[in-house]
Design an enzyme around this catalytic site. Structure first.
Site: not given
Length: 330
Positions: A171, A313
């Site tokens: 990003y 996760r």
């Protein structure tokens, strides 16, 4: 003695244990980026019982031009603050602390999402996605620094315990850090200190806005794991500068490799990065990446690979993971 259950008492953010829920995009916000009932339910479920010491809220866009995806959370204007207060209150009520991650997508943005032209440090295509960006002027860079500053004030107003600057996963800020996408020849390019000038500007602006007592975290994509990309040696230099500038915690992940290393599925696969960076700074370092077993977290902490462990996760898939982990060590 459990390493994972030991409190962290260094610095401004006192934590009751070493377990962190890292930022993970849910795409559950309202269409305008405001907090939805689904977001509130999601974080309520994940933080229930307060077993996680620190919950880092998913990346939130600081401006429309920096929006990365549909249904991404917004921190782009003052209208979002009231709904974000509900989010911080729920997590606090459950017994965890929480910080918000603020982000600009830069060249990872897509015009069909933002409605504006795609911009970046240089006119170089993002290796992960997005349209060809236009190179920013120095004046435009300063404008984005001010957007980060304004976003941090909204995070504080919404009752969070700190703010995390996103410079990972390809990003905007990570695009400046990586030689793959930063080809500038002015003060914002060149060697590592040039490529992190914008980070230093952002940290300084945020610190001036939020005051000395409000924790600032920075998530760094510490290696691209690509030829010609950023390296751990770059990140050791950057980490020392960030500490001097007033960053309180470094949250380490990948650069343009994003949150995985191709072919590496070991528990804590970013630990070579965190171990090297931890030796370079005195502030706490967070390690996230493939950690699914409590014993792996214990081992990584005992070997001084990091100060805090992010479990992503596994917690995303199983909201009772943290509860079972803590109870198994008590």
């Amino acid at each position: 003695m459990s390493y994972l259950l030991a409190p962290l008492k260094r610095g401004k953010l006192v934590l009751k244990n070493r377990l962190v829920m890292p930022p993970m995009a849910t795409s559950k916000s309202e269409e305008d980026g405001k907090v939805s009932e689904d977001i509130l339910k999601y974080y309520d479920e994940k933080s229930k019982g307060g077993y996680i010491s620190l919950v880092i809220i998913e990346h939130s866009f600081i401006s429309q031009a920096g929006k990365a995806s549909e249904r991404q959370l917004s921190i782009a204007d003052d209208s979002v603050v009231e709904s974000l207060k509900k989010l911080s209150e729920i997590i606090h009520r459950n017994g965890s602390k929480t910080v918000m991650q603020i982000n600009h997508a830069g060249s990872a943005a897509i015009r069909s999402i933002t409605g504006t032209e795609v911009i970046g440090p240089s006119a170089v295509a993002n290796p992960t996605k997005g349209d060809m960006p236009r190179e920013l002027t120095c004046m435009e860079i300063e404008d984005i620094v001010q957007e980060f500053k304004a976003a941090s004030l909204r995070v504080k107003a919404a009752g969070f315990d700190g703010v995390e600057i996103h410079s990972a996963h390809g990003y905007f800020l990570n695009q400046f850090f990586s030689p793959l996408t930063n080809k500038r020849t002015d003060e914002y390019g060149g060697d590592v200190k040039g490529r992190i000038k914008i980070h230093m500007d952002v940290i300084k602006a945020i610190r001036e806005a939020v005051g000395d007592d409000f924790p600032i975290l920075l998530r760094l994509g510490a290696s691209d794991y690509m030829p010609g990309g950023s390296t751990v040696e770059d990140s050791k230099i950057a980490a020392r500068e960030f500490e001097k500038a007033g960053v309180d915690i470094l949250d380490i992940s990948g650069g343009f490799c994003r949150y995985t290393i191709p072919g590496n599925t070991s528990q804590g696969y970013f630990s070579p990065l965190t171990e090297a960076i931890k030796k370079s700074v005195s502030i706490p370092v967070i390690l996230t990446g493939g950690i699914t077993e409590v014993q792996a977290a214990e081992t990584l902490l005992s070997e001084n690979k990091a100060d805090l462990i992010g479990v992503g996760r596994a917690i995303y898939r199983d909201s009772n993971w943290a509860k079972r982990a803590v109870e198994s060590l008590e």
